[in-house]
Design an enzyme around this catalytic site. Structure first.
Site, PDB file in Angstrom:
ATOM      1  N   GLY A  18      50.159  31.001  47.969  1.00 36.94           N
ATOM      2  CA  GLY A  18      50.364  31.914  46.857  1.00 36.94           C
ATOM      3  C   GLY A  18      51.440  32.938  47.139  1.00 36.94           C
ATOM      4  O   GLY A  18      51.892  33.102  48.271  1.00 36.94           O
ATOM      5  N   GLY A  21      53.255  40.225  43.898  1.00 38.15           N
ATOM      6  CA  GLY A  21      53.988  41.449  44.112  1.00 38.15           C
ATOM      7  C   GLY A  21      53.719  42.090  45.453  1.00 38.15           C
ATOM      8  O   GLY A  21      54.555  42.829  45.980  1.00 38.15           O
ATOM      9  N   MET A  22      52.557  41.800  46.036  1.00 37.04           N
ATOM     10  CA  MET A  22      52.221  42.382  47.331  1.00 37.04           C
ATOM     11  C   MET A  22      52.534  41.445  48.481  1.00 37.04           C
ATOM     12  O   MET A  22      52.147  41.705  49.618  1.00 37.04           O
ATOM     13  CB  MET A  22      50.741  42.775  47.356  1.00 37.04           C
ATOM     14  CG  MET A  22      50.417  43.983  46.482  1.00 37.04           C
ATOM     15  SD  MET A  22      51.440  45.425  46.829  1.00 37.04           S
ATOM     16  CE  MET A  22      51.007  45.746  48.529  1.00 37.04           C
ATOM     17  N   LYS A  40      47.758  37.478  54.062  1.00 33.91           N
ATOM     18  CA  LYS A  40      48.700  38.061  53.104  1.00 33.91           C
ATOM     19  C   LYS A  40      49.669  38.939  53.874  1.00 33.91           C
ATOM     20  O   LYS A  40      49.270  39.902  54.541  1.00 33.91           O
ATOM     21  CB  LYS A  40      47.965  38.884  52.044  1.00 33.91           C
ATOM     22  CG  LYS A  40      48.915  39.623  51.101  1.00 33.91           C
ATOM     23  CD  LYS A  40      48.205  40.239  49.916  1.00 33.91           C
ATOM     24  CE  LYS A  40      47.904  39.187  48.869  1.00 33.91           C
ATOM     25  NZ  LYS A  40      47.467  39.772  47.584  1.00 33.91           N
ATOM     26  N   TYR A  90      38.988  33.096  52.855  1.00 33.48           N
ATOM     27  CA  TYR A  90      39.655  32.031  52.123  1.00 33.48           C
ATOM     28  C   TYR A  90      38.658  31.468  51.117  1.00 33.48           C
ATOM     29  O   TYR A  90      37.566  31.023  51.481  1.00 33.48           O
ATOM     30  CB  TYR A  90      40.130  30.939  53.065  1.00 33.48           C
ATOM     31  CG  TYR A  90      40.650  29.700  52.357  1.00 33.48           C
ATOM     32  CD1 TYR A  90      41.725  29.776  51.473  1.00 33.48           C
ATOM     33  CD2 TYR A  90      40.052  28.452  52.568  1.00 33.48           C
ATOM     34  CE1 TYR A  90      42.186  28.656  50.822  1.00 33.48           C
ATOM     35  CE2 TYR A  90      40.515  27.324  51.919  1.00 33.48           C
ATOM     36  CZ  TYR A  90      41.590  27.431  51.047  1.00 33.48           C
ATOM     37  OH  TYR A  90      42.052  26.315  50.394  1.00 33.48           O
ATOM     38  N   ASP A 133      45.064  46.897  39.683  1.00 38.07           N
ATOM     39  CA  ASP A 133      45.817  45.691  39.319  1.00 38.07           C
ATOM     40  C   ASP A 133      44.860  44.585  38.900  1.00 38.07           C
ATOM     41  O   ASP A 133      45.017  43.426  39.260  1.00 38.07           O
ATOM     42  CB  ASP A 133      46.680  45.228  40.488  1.00 38.07           C
ATOM     43  CG  ASP A 133      47.736  44.197  40.053  1.00 38.07           C
ATOM     44  OD1 ASP A 133      48.131  44.225  38.866  1.00 38.07           O
ATOM     45  OD2 ASP A 133      48.143  43.375  40.878  1.00 38.07           O
ATOM     46  N   LYS A 135      43.453  41.762  36.908  1.00 39.81           N
ATOM     47  CA  LYS A 135      44.037  40.758  36.026  1.00 39.81           C
ATOM     48  C   LYS A 135      43.413  39.408  36.378  1.00 39.81           C
ATOM     49  O   LYS A 135      42.812  39.241  37.449  1.00 39.81           O
ATOM     50  CB  LYS A 135      45.555  40.704  36.203  1.00 39.81           C
ATOM     51  CG  LYS A 135      46.002  40.454  37.640  1.00 39.81           C
ATOM     52  CD  LYS A 135      47.514  40.570  37.785  1.00 39.81           C
ATOM     53  CE  LYS A 135      47.929  40.386  39.251  1.00 39.81           C
ATOM     54  NZ  LYS A 135      49.398  40.531  39.421  1.00 39.81           N
TER      55      LYS A 135
END
Length: 421
Positions: A18, A21-22, A40, A90, A133, A135
């Site tokens: 994936g 924005g981060m 991430k 995960y 955030d 969504k």
């Protein structure tokens, strides 16, 4: 630079799964605990900024303190090989955003998932963490049909300069053809670049819930600026535009979540969760009820109620009292008849043969457009409706043993009390 195949700290990176924005997200193998994790990484442009990097790590460590079954677990936050990253649970499944590409969710599924989202938000808010955030792409749906919310506390732009976040939003809105990003799920105060609190999450949650029920984000437009304008000034259309099985209380809940003024919204997500849980409970077989609310009337047609939801005693009582008060108001405010000329209106309304309504069961809608009554036309007492402009009297299906009909104050709804007179 490519990371697949590398080992960073004790994590062997398997594949990219994936990007947002981060930063980028990779599937990795934890070689110490022999488990798969998601890593991430902070975006490259922020890796070079020590202040931004420290803030990112601080936000992530705060989110790592959350321990909730509906929140994606953060295992650790660290730096290795000059890269900052988060190791987290995960989750196998699909995002809510991916699921919504197939269309809206069944009502029961949407309500159950919404309660879990509310529980996750409530747990975070108790710890002083605002998501910022929320969504569909940040909500995972597991194979067990539960939700896992991601990126708590990580959404705010990592900016070392006071006010730079507001400037970045303004720049994104005015840039020609700018990607919408997460703007369609921002609260009005976020769009204005103001400081946000937990009520901002409630607005974003309202948009997510609206989309779960309808399949569309009601404020999303083609360009970022248009979307921002809609968030600030447009009222989403009623959910009944998209489907007919939305209970009145659910429509009210979503509307209150989407109030432009934070003071007019739910103040705590706990209140949202309570109302959603009540809707689920009222959809069960063991609920108590004293009446059945029928769908909105059209000038010539009465549409019977849906059986999936029935109101509780307080709601029916409120509607009944409201109808009585409305009738009194109409009687009080109506101009007195001209006794000098004796102009009193009378009319005859023939009913089909076999229908013998009692005088107390006859009720006229507040606007005078419909007449409702109960009668034992075929041996079973049922509710009948007659539009004043029509010659046809219609029986309303599924109203056996109906008694004491009443209209809502606005005349759009009619209900009845079941049982003997």
């Amino acid at each position: 630079m490519p990371l697949v195949g590398e080992t960073i700290s004790h994590y062997k990176i398997l594949k990219k799964i994936g990007e947002g924005g981060m930063g980028e997200v990779f599937l990795a193998q934890d070689t110490r605990l022999d488990r798969k994790v998601a890593l991430k990484f902070l975006p490259q442009e922020l890796q070079q900024d020590s202040t931004a990097r420290k803030r990112f790590l601080r936000e992530a460590k705060s989110a790592a303190a959350l321990d909730h079954p509906f929140i994606c677990k953060i295992y650790e936050v660290q730096e290795a090989d000059n890269r900052s990253f988060i190791a987290m649970e995960y989750i196998q499944g699909q995002t809510l955003g991916e699921r919504l590409l197939e269309g809206p969710l069944p009502l029961k599924d949407a309500l159950e998932m919404a309660v879990e989202i509310a529980e996750a938000l409530e747990g975070a808010h108790r710890q002083g963490i605002v998501h910022r955030d929320l969504k569909p792409s940040n909500i995972m749906l597991t194979s067990e049909r539960h939700v896992k919310m991601m990126d708590f506390g990580l959404a705010k732009r990592v900016s070392p300069v006071e006010g730079q976040e507001k400037q970045e939003i303004t720049t994104a809105l005015t840039r020609e053809g700018a990607s919408l990003g997460t703007i369609p799920y921002m609260s009005p105060e976020q769009v204005r670049g103001e400081q946000v609190d937990l009520r901002s999450d409630i607005f974003s949650f309202g948009l997510v819930l609206y989309e779960m029920l309808s399949g569309v984000n009601p404020l999303k437009k083609g360009l970022a600026m248009e979307t921002a304008h809609a968030i600030l000034g447009e009222t989403p259309p009623p959910l009944t535009r998209y489907r007919e099985d939305i209970p009145v209380l659910l429509q009210h809940t979503v509307k209150k979540m989407l109030a432009k003024d934070p003071d007019q919204r739910y103040q705590l997500v706990h209140e949202v969760r309570t109302d959603l849980a009540e809707l689920i409970a009222e959809g069960g077989d063991s609920q108590e009820f004293t009446g059945e609310i029928l769908k909105a009337l059209t000038p010539a047609t009465a549409i019977p109620a849906r059986r999936g939801w029935r109101p509780t005693l307080p709601l029916v009582a409120a509607l009944l009292v409201g109808a009585i008060m409305a009738s009194l108001a109409i009687w009080t405010l109506a101009p007195a008849p001209d006794t000098a000329t004796g102009s009193i209106a009378r009319f005859v309304l023939p009913l089909p043969t076999g229908l013998r309504p009692s005088a107390e069961s006859l009720v006229l809608s507040p606007d005078g457009s419909h007449l409702a009554f109960t009668s034992q036309g075929s041996g079973v007492r049922q509710l009948y409706l007659r539009a004043m402009e029509s010659l046809e009297t219609k029986v309303v299906p599924d109203t056996e043993d109906a008694n004491r009909p009443f209209f809502s104050p606005d005349g759009r709804w009619v209900g009845f009390l079941p049982g003997a007179s």
